[in-house]
Write a protein that holds these residues in place. Structure first.
Motif, PDB file in Angstrom:
ATOM      1  N   SER A  60       0.882  -1.055  -0.069  1.00 51.24           N
ATOM      2  CA  SER A  60      -0.188   0.171   0.201  1.00 51.24           C
ATOM      3  C   SER A  60       0.974   1.293  -0.036  1.00 51.24           C
ATOM      4  N   ILE A  61       2.234   1.320   0.118  1.00 54.60           N
ATOM      5  CA  ILE A  61       3.022   2.501   0.238  1.00 54.60           C
ATOM      6  C   ILE A  61       2.910   3.438  -0.986  1.00 54.60           C
ATOM      7  N   PRO A  62       2.907   2.839  -2.348  1.00 53.35           N
ATOM      8  CA  PRO A  62       2.934   3.609  -3.307  1.00 53.35           C
ATOM      9  C   PRO A  62       1.571   4.462  -3.232  1.00 53.35           C
ATOM     10  N   HIS A  63       0.295   3.869  -2.878  1.00 46.23           N
ATOM     11  CA  HIS A  63      -0.903   4.451  -2.874  1.00 46.23           C
ATOM     12  C   HIS A  63      -1.098   5.331  -2.019  1.00 46.23           C
ATOM     13  N   LEU A  64      -0.463   5.166  -0.779  1.00 45.32           N
ATOM     14  CA  LEU A  64      -0.342   6.239   0.532  1.00 45.32           C
ATOM     15  C   LEU A  64       0.476   7.382  -0.001  1.00 45.32           C
ATOM     16  N   ILE A  65       1.742   7.194  -0.675  1.00 44.85           N
ATOM     17  CA  ILE A  65       2.522   8.369  -1.076  1.00 44.85           C
ATOM     18  C   ILE A  65       1.795   9.336  -2.153  1.00 44.85           C
ATOM     19  N   GLN A  66       1.072   8.700  -3.053  1.00 45.78           N
ATOM     20  CA  GLN A  66       0.337   9.300  -3.990  1.00 45.78           C
ATOM     21  C   GLN A  66      -0.788  10.202  -3.390  1.00 45.78           C
ATOM     22  N   HIS A  67      -1.569   9.628  -2.840  1.00 43.75           N
ATOM     23  CA  HIS A  67      -2.893  10.102  -2.475  1.00 43.75           C
ATOM     24  C   HIS A  67      -2.863  11.028  -1.151  1.00 43.75           C
ATOM     25  N   TYR A  68      -1.765  10.899  -0.360  1.00 44.71           N
ATOM     26  CA  TYR A  68      -1.581  11.763   0.777  1.00 44.71           C
ATOM     27  C   TYR A  68      -0.566  12.776   0.667  1.00 44.71           C
ATOM     28  N   ASN A  69       0.138  12.519  -0.765  1.00 50.93           N
ATOM     29  CA  ASN A  69       1.079  13.550  -0.962  1.00 50.93           C
ATOM     30  C   ASN A  69       2.377  13.566   0.007  1.00 50.93           C
ATOM     31  N   LEU A  70       2.802  12.528   0.227  1.00 49.71           N
ATOM     32  CA  LEU A  70       3.621  12.196   1.317  1.00 49.71           C
ATOM     33  C   LEU A  70       5.203  12.600   0.889  1.00 49.71           C
ATOM     34  N   SER A  71       5.993  12.925   1.514  1.00 48.81           N
ATOM     35  CA  SER A  71       7.542  13.311   1.232  1.00 48.81           C
ATOM     36  C   SER A  71       8.300  12.116   1.498  1.00 48.81           C
ATOM     37  N   TYR A  72       8.034  11.085   2.050  1.00 46.89           N
ATOM     38  CA  TYR A  72       8.717   9.960   2.478  1.00 46.89           C
ATOM     39  C   TYR A  72       9.319   9.294   1.144  1.00 46.89           C
ATOM     40  N   ASN A  73      10.316   8.614   1.366  1.00 40.32           N
ATOM     41  CA  ASN A  73      10.613   7.558   0.247  1.00 40.32           C
ATOM     42  C   ASN A  73      10.173   6.277   0.753  1.00 40.32           C
ATOM     43  N   MET A  74      10.322   5.063  -0.077  1.00 42.16           N
ATOM     44  CA  MET A  74       9.510   3.877   0.224  1.00 42.16           C
ATOM     45  C   MET A  74      10.262   3.159   1.165  1.00 42.16           C
ATOM     46  N   SER A  75      11.773   3.379   1.237  1.00 40.00           N
ATOM     47  CA  SER A  75      12.396   2.660   2.508  1.00 40.00           C
ATOM     48  C   SER A  75      11.892   3.215   3.695  1.00 40.00           C
ATOM     49  N   GLU A  76      12.034   4.457   3.766  1.00 40.77           N
ATOM     50  CA  GLU A  76      11.564   5.034   5.256  1.00 40.77           C
ATOM     51  C   GLU A  76      10.138   4.435   5.718  1.00 40.77           C
ATOM     52  N   MET A  77       9.249   4.503   4.887  1.00 42.16           N
ATOM     53  CA  MET A  77       7.871   4.089   5.072  1.00 42.16           C
ATOM     54  C   MET A  77       7.917   2.680   5.448  1.00 42.16           C
ATOM     55  N   ARG A  78       8.820   1.774   4.556  1.00 38.91           N
ATOM     56  CA  ARG A  78       8.958   0.182   4.949  1.00 38.91           C
ATOM     57  C   ARG A  78       9.454   0.152   6.101  1.00 38.91           C
ATOM     58  N   ASN A  79      10.745   0.683   6.515  1.00 38.20           N
ATOM     59  CA  ASN A  79      11.259   0.601   7.799  1.00 38.20           C
ATOM     60  C   ASN A  79      10.116   0.950   8.964  1.00 38.20           C
ATOM     61  N   ARG A  80       9.531   1.940   8.738  1.00 37.54           N
ATOM     62  CA  ARG A  80       8.490   2.155   9.810  1.00 37.54           C
ATOM     63  C   ARG A  80       7.268   1.182  10.311  1.00 37.54           C
ATOM     64  N   PHE A  81       6.975   0.725   8.959  1.00 42.23           N
ATOM     65  CA  PHE A  81       5.932  -0.657   9.048  1.00 42.23           C
ATOM     66  C   PHE A  81       6.856  -1.765   9.676  1.00 42.23           C
ATOM     67  N   ARG A  82       7.791  -2.245   9.250  1.00 40.71           N
ATOM     68  CA  ARG A  82       8.486  -3.048   9.964  1.00 40.71           C
ATOM     69  C   ARG A  82       8.837  -2.677  11.277  1.00 40.71           C
ATOM     70  N   SER A  83       9.255  -1.882  11.729  1.00 39.72           N
ATOM     71  CA  SER A  83       9.550  -1.355  13.217  1.00 39.72           C
ATOM     72  C   SER A  83       8.186  -1.911  13.846  1.00 39.72           C
ATOM     73  N   ASN A  84       7.101  -1.422  13.539  1.00 39.80           N
ATOM     74  CA  ASN A  84       5.688  -1.800  14.280  1.00 39.80           C
ATOM     75  C   ASN A  84       5.549  -3.158  14.324  1.00 39.80           C
ATOM     76  N   PHE A  85       5.858  -3.889  13.153  1.00 41.96           N
ATOM     77  CA  PHE A  85       5.551  -5.477  13.220  1.00 41.96           C
ATOM     78  C   PHE A  85       6.761  -6.138  14.259  1.00 41.96           C
ATOM     79  N   VAL A  86       7.979  -5.575  14.307  1.00 42.33           N
ATOM     80  CA  VAL A  86       9.118  -6.097  14.984  1.00 42.33           C
ATOM     81  C   VAL A  86       8.614  -5.970  16.698  1.00 42.33           C
TER      82      VAL A  86
END
Length: 124
Positions: free
Chosen positions: A37-63
């Motif tokens: 869902s990361i590309p969809h979130l970046i596009q629709h919420y006009n986020l300035s994060y790159n994919m790796s930052e968002m992926r790391n944030r999701f991963r830290s929640n699961f860890v």
């Protein structure tokens, strides 16, 4: 009142896993859906994060919850995660909700400031 009835019709009951393996698979599926869902979130919420930052944030929640092994707790966490992801993907959340999620650091990654170090040393 009619809008409440429509919302109740769209609600789905929480899934209850029969085994712990099934609950774990459900959590892995949620993780994969979050990453997808990361590309969809970046596009629709006009986020300035790159994919790796968002992926790391999701991963830290699961860890953070990797030590959870009880089936009921896994189901509860998966339901909460699925609901949050559904709300974000359906654009039910505002941009500030999504930005706050990615701006806040996980508890174990927070950096301690100098004043907090001083206070911690003082109280020890």
């Amino acid at each position: 009142m009619s809008s409440n009835m429509q919302a109740m019709k769209q609600m789905r009951p929480a899934l209850v896993s029969l085994t712990q393996q099934q609950a774990r698979r459900r959590c892995f599926k949620l993780y994969r859906n979050c990453i997808r869902s990361i590309p969809h979130l970046i596009q629709h919420y006009n986020l300035s994060y790159n994919m790796s930052e968002m992926r790391n944030r999701f991963r830290s929640n699961f860890v953070e919850f990797e030590e959870v092994t009880e089936k009921n707790q896994l189901d509860r966490l998966a339901f909460i995660g699925e609901t949050e992801l559904f709300d974000a993907m359906s654009l039910l959340k505002t941009r500030s909700h999504v930005v706050n999620y990615f701006d806040t650091q996980p508890i174990n990654d927070k950096k301690v400031s100098e004043s907090e170090k001083l206070l911690n040393n003082f109280f020890e």
